[in-house]
Structures are given as structure tokens and as C-alpha cells.
Design a protein around this motif. Structure first.
Motif, PDB file in Angstrom:
ATOM      1  N   ASP A   7       0.820  -1.220   0.000  1.00 52.97           N
ATOM      2  CA  ASP A   7       0.000   0.000   0.000  1.00 52.97           C
ATOM      3  C   ASP A   7       0.850   1.265   0.000  1.00 52.97           C
ATOM      4  O   ASP A   7       0.506   2.252  -0.655  1.00 52.97           O
ATOM      5  N   THR A  11       0.617   4.134  -2.856  1.00 53.85           N
ATOM      6  CA  THR A  11       0.352   5.532  -2.497  1.00 53.85           C
ATOM      7  C   THR A  11       1.433   6.444  -3.058  1.00 53.85           C
ATOM      8  O   THR A  11       1.136   7.501  -3.621  1.00 53.85           O
ATOM      9  N   ASN A  15       0.813   9.349  -5.819  1.00 60.83           N
ATOM     10  CA  ASN A  15       1.169  10.747  -5.521  1.00 60.83           C
ATOM     11  C   ASN A  15       2.093  11.311  -6.593  1.00 60.83           C
ATOM     12  O   ASN A  15       1.948  12.466  -7.011  1.00 60.83           O
TER      13      ASN A  15
END
Length: 96
Positions: A7, A11, A15
């Protein structure tokens, strides 16, 4: 084909892509506003670099995930694998 399961990595990649998306919208705005071509080209190069670095990061994360799952290694081996993959990321970042 395997998927990224971490995860934190997902992420990070998302981003990075969102930042590149913002840069690309800025390039579009510059074109609409009639900014000089050299300024636009500079920003386009920044978008390309952002996408390239995101691709390299994704590739290294995939390699780490897959190699880690397939290789039975101790803690020292995991550290060595991480170091090698850091070098791979550095090398891939210089390609172009």
C-alpha cells in the motif's frame, strides 16, 4: 502479471502521478495562454522526467516484491537485495 501489493508503494506511485498530472495541466495552461515555446518545452521535459522516475520506481518495487517472494533469504540477504535494487533504480534513472 503480478500486481503491486504494498500500500505504501501504491500511495507513493499515485502521488507521483498526481504531481505529474498537475504539471501537465500547467503545460496545457501555458499553451492556452501563449507562453514562449522554450518555457513550455522546459515544463514538458519536467513532466517527462516525473513520469520516467515514477516508471523506474514502479519497476524497482515490482522487482523487489517478486524477487523477495521467490528468493528465500535471511535478513542479511534481504538487506543485500535492497541495496542491489537501489543501485538498479539509480542506473535506470540515468537511462535516456
Amino acid at each position: 502479471m503480478a500486481m503491486l501489493t504494498d500500500d505504501k508503494t501504491r500511495t507513493d506511485l499515485l502521488n507521483r502521478l498526481k504531481r505529474a498530472e498537475g504539471q501537465l495541466r500547467g503545460v496545457q495552461r501555458m499553451i492556452e495562454e501563449g507562453e514562449p515555446c522554450l518555457d513550455i518545452a522546459s515544463q514538458m521535459a519536467a513532466v517527462r522526467k516525473a513520469l520516467d522516475s515514477t516508471y523506474v520506481r514502479m519497476t524497482v518495487c515490482f522487482m523487489q516484491q517478486e524477487l523477495g517472494a521467490r528468493l528465500t533469504t535471511n535478513e542479511k540477504g534481504q538487506k543485500q537485495l535492497a541495496e542491489v535494487l537501489q543501485d538498479v533504480q539509480t542506473l535506470l534513472g540515468k537511462v535516456r
